[in-house]
Motif scaffolding. Structure first.
Motif, PDB file in Angstrom:
ATOM      1  N   GLY A  52       0.728  -1.414  -0.115  1.00 20.84           N
ATOM      2  CA  GLY A  52       0.008  -0.018   0.050  1.00 20.84           C
ATOM      3  C   GLY A  52       0.747   1.312  -0.020  1.00 20.84           C
ATOM      4  N   LEU A  53       1.829   1.264   0.746  1.00 21.21           N
ATOM      5  CA  LEU A  53       2.685   2.439   0.729  1.00 21.21           C
ATOM      6  C   LEU A  53       3.179   2.790  -0.726  1.00 21.21           C
ATOM      7  CD1 LEU A  53       5.341   1.744   3.812  1.00 21.21           C
ATOM      8  CD2 LEU A  53       3.605   3.582   3.515  1.00 21.21           C
ATOM      9  N   PHE A  54       3.793   1.504  -1.498  1.00 24.54           N
ATOM     10  CA  PHE A  54       4.194   1.737  -2.857  1.00 24.54           C
ATOM     11  C   PHE A  54       2.959   2.408  -3.775  1.00 24.54           C
ATOM     12  CE2 PHE A  54       7.908  -0.119  -0.694  1.00 24.54           C
ATOM     13  CZ  PHE A  54       8.746   0.810  -0.774  1.00 24.54           C
ATOM     14  N   GLU A  55       1.871   1.932  -3.712  1.00 24.51           N
ATOM     15  CA  GLU A  55       0.819   2.094  -4.330  1.00 24.51           C
ATOM     16  C   GLU A  55       0.691   3.719  -4.456  1.00 24.51           C
ATOM     17  OE1 GLU A  55      -1.803  -1.954  -4.454  1.00 24.51           O
ATOM     18  OE2 GLU A  55      -2.242  -0.353  -3.015  1.00 24.51           O
ATOM     19  N   ALA A  56       0.601   4.123  -2.839  1.00 26.11           N
ATOM     20  CA  ALA A  56       0.517   5.599  -2.774  1.00 26.11           C
ATOM     21  C   ALA A  56       1.713   6.398  -3.380  1.00 26.11           C
ATOM     22  CB  ALA A  56       0.700   5.813  -1.265  1.00 26.11           C
ATOM     23  N   VAL A  57       3.051   5.910  -3.466  1.00 24.07           N
ATOM     24  CA  VAL A  57       4.206   6.575  -4.117  1.00 24.07           C
ATOM     25  C   VAL A  57       3.799   6.714  -5.513  1.00 24.07           C
ATOM     26  CG1 VAL A  57       6.536   6.155  -4.771  1.00 24.07           C
ATOM     27  CG2 VAL A  57       5.918   5.736  -2.587  1.00 24.07           C
ATOM     28  N   VAL A  58       3.411   5.670  -6.257  1.00 28.35           N
ATOM     29  CA  VAL A  58       3.343   5.898  -7.851  1.00 28.35           C
ATOM     30  C   VAL A  58       2.229   6.785  -8.224  1.00 28.35           C
ATOM     31  CG1 VAL A  58       4.351   3.360  -8.302  1.00 28.35           C
ATOM     32  CG2 VAL A  58       1.897   3.676  -7.851  1.00 28.35           C
ATOM     33  N   ASP A  59       1.188   6.812  -7.384  1.00 29.32           N
ATOM     34  CA  ASP A  59       0.332   8.037  -7.347  1.00 29.32           C
ATOM     35  C   ASP A  59       0.535   9.425  -7.396  1.00 29.32           C
ATOM     36  OD1 ASP A  59      -1.462   5.903  -8.561  1.00 29.32           O
ATOM     37  OD2 ASP A  59      -2.496   5.650  -6.536  1.00 29.32           O
ATOM     38  N   ASP A  60       1.725   9.526  -6.730  1.00 30.90           N
ATOM     39  CA  ASP A  60       2.109  10.904  -6.379  1.00 30.90           C
ATOM     40  C   ASP A  60       2.642  11.532  -7.472  1.00 30.90           C
ATOM     41  OD1 ASP A  60       3.114  12.660  -3.845  1.00 30.90           O
ATOM     42  OD2 ASP A  60       4.634  12.592  -5.141  1.00 30.90           O
ATOM     43  N   GLU A  61       1.981  12.771  -7.748  1.00 29.37           N
ATOM     44  CA  GLU A  61       2.218  13.521  -9.021  1.00 29.37           C
ATOM     45  C   GLU A  61       3.778  14.172  -8.933  1.00 29.37           C
ATOM     46  OE1 GLU A  61       0.775  13.914 -11.600  1.00 29.37           O
ATOM     47  OE2 GLU A  61      -0.746  12.755 -10.874  1.00 29.37           O
ATOM     48  N   GLU A  62       4.323  14.595  -7.529  1.00 30.46           N
ATOM     49  CA  GLU A  62       5.737  14.890  -7.674  1.00 30.46           C
ATOM     50  C   GLU A  62       6.789  14.212  -7.880  1.00 30.46           C
ATOM     51  OE1 GLU A  62       7.061  17.572  -4.425  1.00 30.46           O
ATOM     52  OE2 GLU A  62       4.985  18.244  -4.063  1.00 30.46           O
ATOM     53  N   PHE A  63       6.430  12.845  -7.273  1.00 26.03           N
ATOM     54  CA  PHE A  63       7.356  11.654  -7.719  1.00 26.03           C
ATOM     55  C   PHE A  63       7.450  11.247  -9.080  1.00 26.03           C
ATOM     56  CE2 PHE A  63       8.083   6.914  -8.371  1.00 26.03           C
ATOM     57  CZ  PHE A  63       9.245   6.977  -7.511  1.00 26.03           C
ATOM     58  N   LYS A  64       6.256  11.436  -9.689  1.00 25.41           N
ATOM     59  CA  LYS A  64       6.419  11.170 -11.129  1.00 25.41           C
ATOM     60  C   LYS A  64       6.903  12.441 -11.935  1.00 25.41           C
ATOM     61  CE  LYS A  64       1.451   9.285 -11.197  1.00 25.41           C
ATOM     62  NZ  LYS A  64       0.054   9.452 -11.897  1.00 25.41           N
ATOM     63  N   GLU A  65       6.946  13.678 -11.586  1.00 24.84           N
ATOM     64  CA  GLU A  65       7.535  14.636 -12.227  1.00 24.84           C
ATOM     65  C   GLU A  65       9.147  14.520 -12.001  1.00 24.84           C
ATOM     66  OE1 GLU A  65       7.828  19.479 -12.092  1.00 24.84           O
ATOM     67  OE2 GLU A  65       5.756  18.296 -11.158  1.00 24.84           O
ATOM     68  N   ASN A  66       9.333  14.506 -10.623  1.00 23.93           N
ATOM     69  CA  ASN A  66      10.760  14.462 -10.413  1.00 23.93           C
ATOM     70  C   ASN A  66      11.521  13.314 -10.439  1.00 23.93           C
ATOM     71  OD1 ASN A  66      10.407  17.137  -9.492  1.00 23.93           O
ATOM     72  ND2 ASN A  66       9.956  16.758  -7.448  1.00 23.93           N
ATOM     73  N   TYR A  67      10.719  12.266 -10.625  1.00 21.20           N
ATOM     74  CA  TYR A  67      11.837  10.945 -10.909  1.00 21.20           C
ATOM     75  C   TYR A  67      11.439  10.260 -12.204  1.00 21.20           C
ATOM     76  CZ  TYR A  67      13.720   6.309  -9.558  1.00 21.20           C
ATOM     77  OH  TYR A  67      14.782   5.153  -9.700  1.00 21.20           O
ATOM     78  N   VAL A  68      10.051   9.803 -12.318  1.00 23.02           N
ATOM     79  CA  VAL A  68       9.596   9.182 -13.551  1.00 23.02           C
ATOM     80  C   VAL A  68      10.111   9.845 -14.983  1.00 23.02           C
ATOM     81  CG1 VAL A  68       7.922   7.832 -14.499  1.00 23.02           C
ATOM     82  CG2 VAL A  68       8.015   7.810 -12.149  1.00 23.02           C
ATOM     83  N   ASP A  69       9.349  11.122 -14.850  1.00 23.46           N
ATOM     84  CA  ASP A  69       9.442  11.907 -15.965  1.00 23.46           C
ATOM     85  C   ASP A  69      10.895  12.300 -16.130  1.00 23.46           C
ATOM     86  OD1 ASP A  69       6.623  11.313 -16.418  1.00 23.46           O
ATOM     87  OD2 ASP A  69       6.133  13.339 -15.605  1.00 23.46           O
ATOM     88  N   ARG A  70      11.471  12.984 -15.313  1.00 22.71           N
ATOM     89  CA  ARG A  70      12.697  13.466 -15.309  1.00 22.71           C
ATOM     90  C   ARG A  70      13.822  12.514 -16.016  1.00 22.71           C
ATOM     91  NH1 ARG A  70      17.160  15.848 -10.877  1.00 22.71           N
ATOM     92  NH2 ARG A  70      18.398  17.011 -12.397  1.00 22.71           N
TER      93      ARG A  70
END
Length: 350
Positions: free
Chosen positions: A297-315
Motif C-alpha cells: 500500500g505504501l508503494f501504491e501511494a508512491v506511484v500515484d504521487d504527482e511530484e514523484f512522477k515529475e521529479n523521478y519518473v518523467d525527469r
C-alpha cells in the motif's frame, strides 16, 4: 573482455546511533501541514491505518553510494510517502554499501521479521550471488513492489570526440582493446548493460568497475575512463550542465525525458542492444502477509504521487511499471534465469 576493479570507495558503516539520528531528522520533517495530513489522508489500499503497523519509523535502505540511482529513488520515495500521509510514522533513508550493494542486502536480511526495513533492489540483487559469495539468496527476502524500468545509457565527457555508437566502435578498434568503459561492479546492471553493448557492437574494451553510480560519475567527469555506462540519474545533472554527453540509450524506444529525447537509441543506430534496469523494493524475510500488504500500500501511494512522477519518473525517463507481491516474485524468478544465461554466455560465470 578485460576487467579492472576501480576505486570501490569506502564502506560507510551506519551505527545504531547514526540511524537514530536519521530517524529524528525524519520526525522533524513531519511538522506543520505534514502532521495534519498524516491524520487526515488515508490510502485506498491495505495501508488504511492498521493499528499494529507501523510501530516505529520506516527505514528505507539505499544500496550503493549517496547520489547514486538507488539513493535518488529512496529519497524521492520517502518524500512521496510523507506527502501521502498514509502512515503516522516518519520515513528515513539509510545508505549502506558505498563499496558494494551486498552490504545493504545483508543488513536488511539480518532484520528478519521486521517490516519496518525496506531495501532498494535492482538487477544486481540477482547477479551478485551468481558471481561470488554474496552472503544471501534473493529468495530469502520478501518482494514488495517494483516501481519503474530504467534504461541504461552510454555517456562521454563533453570534450570527447565520440558523438554516437559508431564513433565508440571506431575508438575501440583504434585502441585495440585498451579503451576503458566505466560502470558499476561486476554483475551489476551497469556491467550487464555493458555486456549487452559488447555483444551488439563486437567491441573489445577494458571494463573498469566502480563502487556505484556516483563514483562512475566522478570518474567520467574527471576523464579517468573513455566511456561510462549507467542509468540517466547517475549522470543527468552534469549532462544538463553541459559537462557530459549521452551518445546512446540501450532501449528499443526513444526516451521522452528532456535530457534524453534527442539521444538516439542503440537500435536507431543499428545495434541490437537493449537492457533496462528494474527498480523495486523488498522487505526482510519472515514478515506476515498483513505486513506485506501494508507495505504494498505504501508503494501504491508512491506511484500515484504527482511530484514523484515529475521529479523521478518523467525527469529520468523511467517507464512506470508497478509489479507487486507474488507478481513481482514471478518476474524476479524469470529475470534470474535470463541473467544467469547472459553471464554464462559472456564467460563471467561457468
Amino acid at each position: 573482455m578485460t576487467v579492472d576493479i576501480g576505486n570501490a570507495g569506502r564502506k560507510t558503516a551506519v551505527s545504531p546511533e547514526e540511524e537514530k539520528t536519521l530517524r529524528h531528522q525524519a520526525f522533524r520533517r513531519l511538522t506543520g501541514a505534514a502532521v495534519a495530513a498524516a491524520g487526515l489522508v488515508f490510502g485506498a489500499s491495505a495501508m488504511a491505518q492498521d493499528a499494529d503497523f507501523p510501530q516505529k519509523p520506516i527505514i528505507l535502505v539505499a544500496t550503493g553510494s549517496i547520489g547514486g540511482g538507488a539513493d535518488v529513488q529512496a529519497r524521492l520515495v520517502a518524500s512521496a510517502i510523507d506527502r501521502a500521509g498514509v502512515i503516522n510514522e516518519p520515513v528515513a533513508v539509510v545508505n549502506r554499501g558505498s563499496g558494494g550493494s551486498q552490504e545493504g542486502y545483508q543488513f536488511v536480511r539480518a532484520r528478519a521479521g521486521d517490516p519496518h526495513y525496506l531495501l532498494t533492489v535492482t538487477n544486481q540483487f540477482l547477479t551478485y550471488p551468481m558471481v561470488g559469495d554474496a552472503g544471501y539468496d534473493w529468495k530469502e527476502f520478501t518482494p514488495i513492489a517494483n516501481l519503474v524500468f530504467d534504461p541504461v545509457v552510454v555517456v562521454v565527457h563533453e570534450s570527447s570526440d565520440l558523438q554516437n555508437l559508431d564513433d565508440l566502435v571506431a575508438l575501440a578498434e583504434k585502441k585495440g582493446g585498451s579503451m576503458t568503459v566505466g560502470g558499476g561492479q561486476i554483475g551489476t546492471q551497469d556491467h550487464m548493460g555493458y555486456l549487452t553493448l559488447e555483444d551488439a557492437t563486437g567491441i573489445e574494451a577494458r571494463y573498469v568497475a566502480f563502487g556505484g553510480g556516483a563514483e562512475t560519475h566522478r570518474n567520467i567527469l574527471g576523464r579517468q575512463v573513455d566511456v561510462a555506462v549507467g542509468n540517466p540519474s547517475d549522470f543527468i545533472q552534469s549532462a544538463d550542465a553541459g559537462k557530459l554527453r549521452f551518445i546512446g540509450v540501450l532501449d528499443d524506444e526513444r526516451n521522452a525525458s528532456p535530457a534524453l529525447k534527442d539521444v538516439p537509441t542503440a537500435s536507431e543506430q543499428g545495434y541490437d542492444a537493449s537492457f533496462v534496469v528494474w527498480r523495486g523494493w523488498v522487505a526482510p524475510p519472515g514478515i506476515s502477509d498483513e505486513e506485506r500488504q501494508a507495505l504494498i500500500g505504501l508503494f501504491e501511494a508512491v506511484v500515484d504521487d504527482e511530484e514523484f512522477k515529475e521529479n523521478y519518473v518523467d525527469r529520468f525517463g523511467m517507464r512506470p511499471t508497478l509489479l507487486v507481491g507474488d507478481n513481482l516474485t514471478s518476474f524476479i524468478n524469470e529475470q534470474h534465469g535470463i541473467y544467469e544465461e547472459k553471464l554464462r554466455s559472456s564467460g563471467v560465470i561457468e
